[in-house]
Enzyme design. Structure first.
Site, PDB file in Angstrom:
ATOM      1  N   ASP A 169      60.613 153.994   3.881  1.00  0.00           N
ATOM      2  CA  ASP A 169      60.660 152.695   4.535  1.00  0.00           C
ATOM      3  C   ASP A 169      61.255 152.891   5.921  1.00  0.00           C
ATOM      4  O   ASP A 169      61.405 154.028   6.391  1.00  0.00           O
ATOM      5  CB  ASP A 169      61.408 151.652   3.695  1.00  0.00           C
ATOM      6  CG  ASP A 169      62.911 151.913   3.604  1.00  0.00           C
ATOM      7  OD1 ASP A 169      63.405 152.890   4.213  1.00  0.00           O
ATOM      8  OD2 ASP A 169      63.614 151.136   2.928  1.00  0.00           O
TER       9      ASP A 169
ATOM     10  N   ARG B 149      66.361 139.929   0.388  1.00  0.00           N
ATOM     11  CA  ARG B 149      67.018 140.490   1.571  1.00  0.00           C
ATOM     12  C   ARG B 149      66.347 139.982   2.835  1.00  0.00           C
ATOM     13  O   ARG B 149      65.204 140.323   3.126  1.00  0.00           O
ATOM     14  CB  ARG B 149      66.964 142.028   1.543  1.00  0.00           C
ATOM     15  CG  ARG B 149      67.606 142.656   2.787  1.00  0.00           C
ATOM     16  CD  ARG B 149      67.897 144.135   2.621  1.00  0.00           C
ATOM     17  NE  ARG B 149      66.720 144.977   2.552  1.00  0.00           N
ATOM     18  CZ  ARG B 149      66.742 146.316   2.556  1.00  0.00           C
ATOM     19  NH1 ARG B 149      67.923 146.957   2.618  1.00  0.00           N
ATOM     20  NH2 ARG B 149      65.635 147.008   2.461  1.00  0.00           N
TER      21      ARG B 149
END
Length: 569
Positions: A469, A183
């Site tokens: 996160d 990603r």
């Protein structure tokens, strides 16, 4: 440019005896010199990135301007919705390219930053896919980004190893490993250590370009069974952004001399505007798509951001905004129907729980929550799901296998025609629930601690038995901002207190004391908690909401080195 197959190692002319990178015209590297990084930042690799930047930068700038225009529209009372101009795409009978056999079965995927030990453990974890992350799970320092590229190249070549000196243990890849997806960062994030023609490069093109350049030949042999590389694409708000990615992919395939459609990507539907563009996003990427994913934490963050000027759409405590909320369930159901109608995977959301090793009872309770969440996903029709920790994989795998049996996925068996008539109102329904002082405190505590870790180079942080996160930290930040802006009443704990700047100041002070007590004085002193507290406080109290927590904080990570004066690490 010469053929990609000659780029496995830098040429002899690129093995510089000096202390600077060998760069093509118009490229300026302002990050610290490192001999390992120089094997990634070859002249030809940088030329490839520069070519992508020059070809697509104006399209990226236009897409970001369109985001600003949409924001103005929402702030003036508008609502996102389905575009009448693309109704023909939504109602058409087209399908995406056939899913490659190597990634037909994606029932459990694990995610994590591009750190060396993490990559090995994740690939060995028993999951079907590992998504290696340059985005929300990584603090984008120069060291982390470039070391990540080195690590991924070694992983694709199956030469990666890690010696843990503290445990005197060497980590290597098993014979059977998860399939690797990468990603890159979102369109909005710059890479301020690499300047092209006098401006910072787009972070996503640096991440994609360097990785693709060095791995596009080896990946189909070691990982993709003739296809690849594979990607996850974050933070999209409109199909025009998917079209840019599709053009990037086609350009890269052409330059590399590999077959069109070799690259495959899954798009995260993690912004509220994107849920109304799912068909259009798949259509733009139809030769390169392998589905959509419910990026549910970012989606909640995006709900607040989209409706920042709508005081009638205040969120309850973040722990209450789960997949049972009507707007969240509708988003998941529509994603499944859309993907299966177009012949690609519909991936479920993240299980952020971490095993609680010192409390078996609490650990089993947490695992049971995960099982229930994943059972809901597989019964709804999801083809796979995400886990933040290897310890969750066996339980999640069991849930999906019990339901799916030997089938690789549910693309052709669960069509979800029962949700064909979902409306804009379903997708925008106001969340229900209460707001509490404990929710306000938790937002503050999590936000500050995450940001402190991020500033010191860690982007994936275990806090209170959950893996946090940037997405979950974003929820903390924007919810505090929303409650402060509208002076909401905390109605869930019987106190009836209004959220004010004065209350926030007291909460910050008390939570900083608690953080110091929990982490210990020494760690608190050495960490960047006070700096994080200042940034978080400013972002929660600013009159105009910052688009992204990481965008404002990124300058704290950028360190420029003058040309020719870099020294070895």
């Amino acid at each position: 440019m010469v053929g990609f197959e000659t780029f496995l190692e830098p040429s002899s002319t690129e093995r510089k005896t000096g202390m600077a990178y060998d760069v093509p015209e118009g490229v300026d590297i302002r990050g610290k010199y490192d001999a390992e990084f120089a094997k990634i930042l070859t002249k030809d690799a940088l030329q490839f990135v520069a070519d992508l930047q020059r070809e697509f930068r104006n399209y990226i700038k236009y897409a970001l301007e369109c985001r600003k225009e949409a924001k103005i529209r929402y702030n003036n009372g508008g609502l996102p919705g389905f575009d009448p101009a693309t109704k023909y795409i939504r109602e058409g009978d087209w399908v995406c390219a056939t899913v490659p056999p190597a990634i037909a079965d994606r029932r459990v995927e694990i995610t994590g930053p591009v750190e060396r030990k993490m990559i090995i453990n994740a690939l060995n974890s028993g999951a079907k896919v590992f998504m290696a992350d340059f985005e929300d799970a990584l603090s984008p320092s120069w060291e982390n980004l470039m070391r990540g590229q080195v690590n991924l190249k070694d992983a694709v070549n199956r030469t990666i190893s890690f010696h843990d000196k503290a445990r005197n243990r060497v980590y290597k890849l098993n014979d059977q490993t998860a399939k690797l997806f990468v990603r890159p960062r979102g369109w909005h994030l710059p890479e301020s250590h690499i300047f092209i023609d006098g401006e910072p490069a787009a972070g996503c093109l640096v991440d994609f370009g360097l990785y693709f350049f060095h791995n596009c030949m080896a990946f189909p042999q070691t990982q993709g069974e003739g296809f690849g590389p594979f990607f996850y694409l974050p933070k999209m708000e409109h199909s025009r952004e998917a079209k840019i990615w599709n053009n990037v992919f086609e350009r890269a395939e052409k330059l590399a001399g590999i077959e069109r459609g070799s690259i495959r990507a899954t798009v995260l539907i993690e912004t509220l505007p994107a849920v109304f563009q799912m068909d259009e996003i798949l259509y733009e990427l139809r030769d390169h798509s392998v589905g959509l994913n419910c990026g549910r934490w970012d989606y909640i963050f995006s709900y607040v951001k989209t409706f920042q000027a709508h005081p009638d759409r205040l969120l309850p405590d973040r722990v209450l905004v789960g997949m049972t909320q009507h707007f969240m369930r509708s988003y998941s159901d529509l994603l499944i129907r859309t993907c299966h109608r177009r012949g690609v995977h519909a991936m479920g959301g993240m299980a952020a729980q971490i095993p609680i090793r010192d409390d078996p009872v609490a650990n089993e309770a947490a695992l049971e929550l995960v099982r229930k969440d994943k059972l809901r996903e597989v019964k709804a029709g999801h083809d796979g799901t995400w886990a933040a920790h290897p310890g969750l994989i066996p339980a999640i795998m069991e849930v999906f296998t019990n339901s799916m049996g030997n089938e690789a996925n549910q693309i052709h068996t669960v069509k979800r025609e029962d949700v064909a008539n979902l409306t804009e109102d379903d997708l925008l329904q106001r969340p229900r629930g209460v707001r509490t002082m404990e929710g306000f405190r938790l937002n503050t505590r999590v936000g500050i601690q995450y940001l402190a870790a991020w500033l010191t180079g860690t982007g994936s942080v275990p806090l209170y038995n959950l893996m946090e996160d940037a997405a979950t930290a974003e929820i903390s930040r924007v919810q505090n901002w929303q409650w402060l802006k509208y002076r909401v009443q905390l109605d869930g704990d019987g106190l009836g207190v209004k959220v004010t700047r004065e209350l926030f100041g007291r909460v910050v002070e008390e939570e900083m004391t608690r953080i110091e007590r929990e982490v210990g004085q020494e760690k608190f002193k050495k960490g960047k908690y006070k700096e994080a507290c200042k940034i978080f406080t400013r972002q929660c109290t600013t009159p105009i909401l910052d688009d992204f927590l990481t965008l404002g904080a990124y300058n704290h990570l950028v360190i420029h080195y003058p040309k020719g004066s870099s020294s070895r690490l």
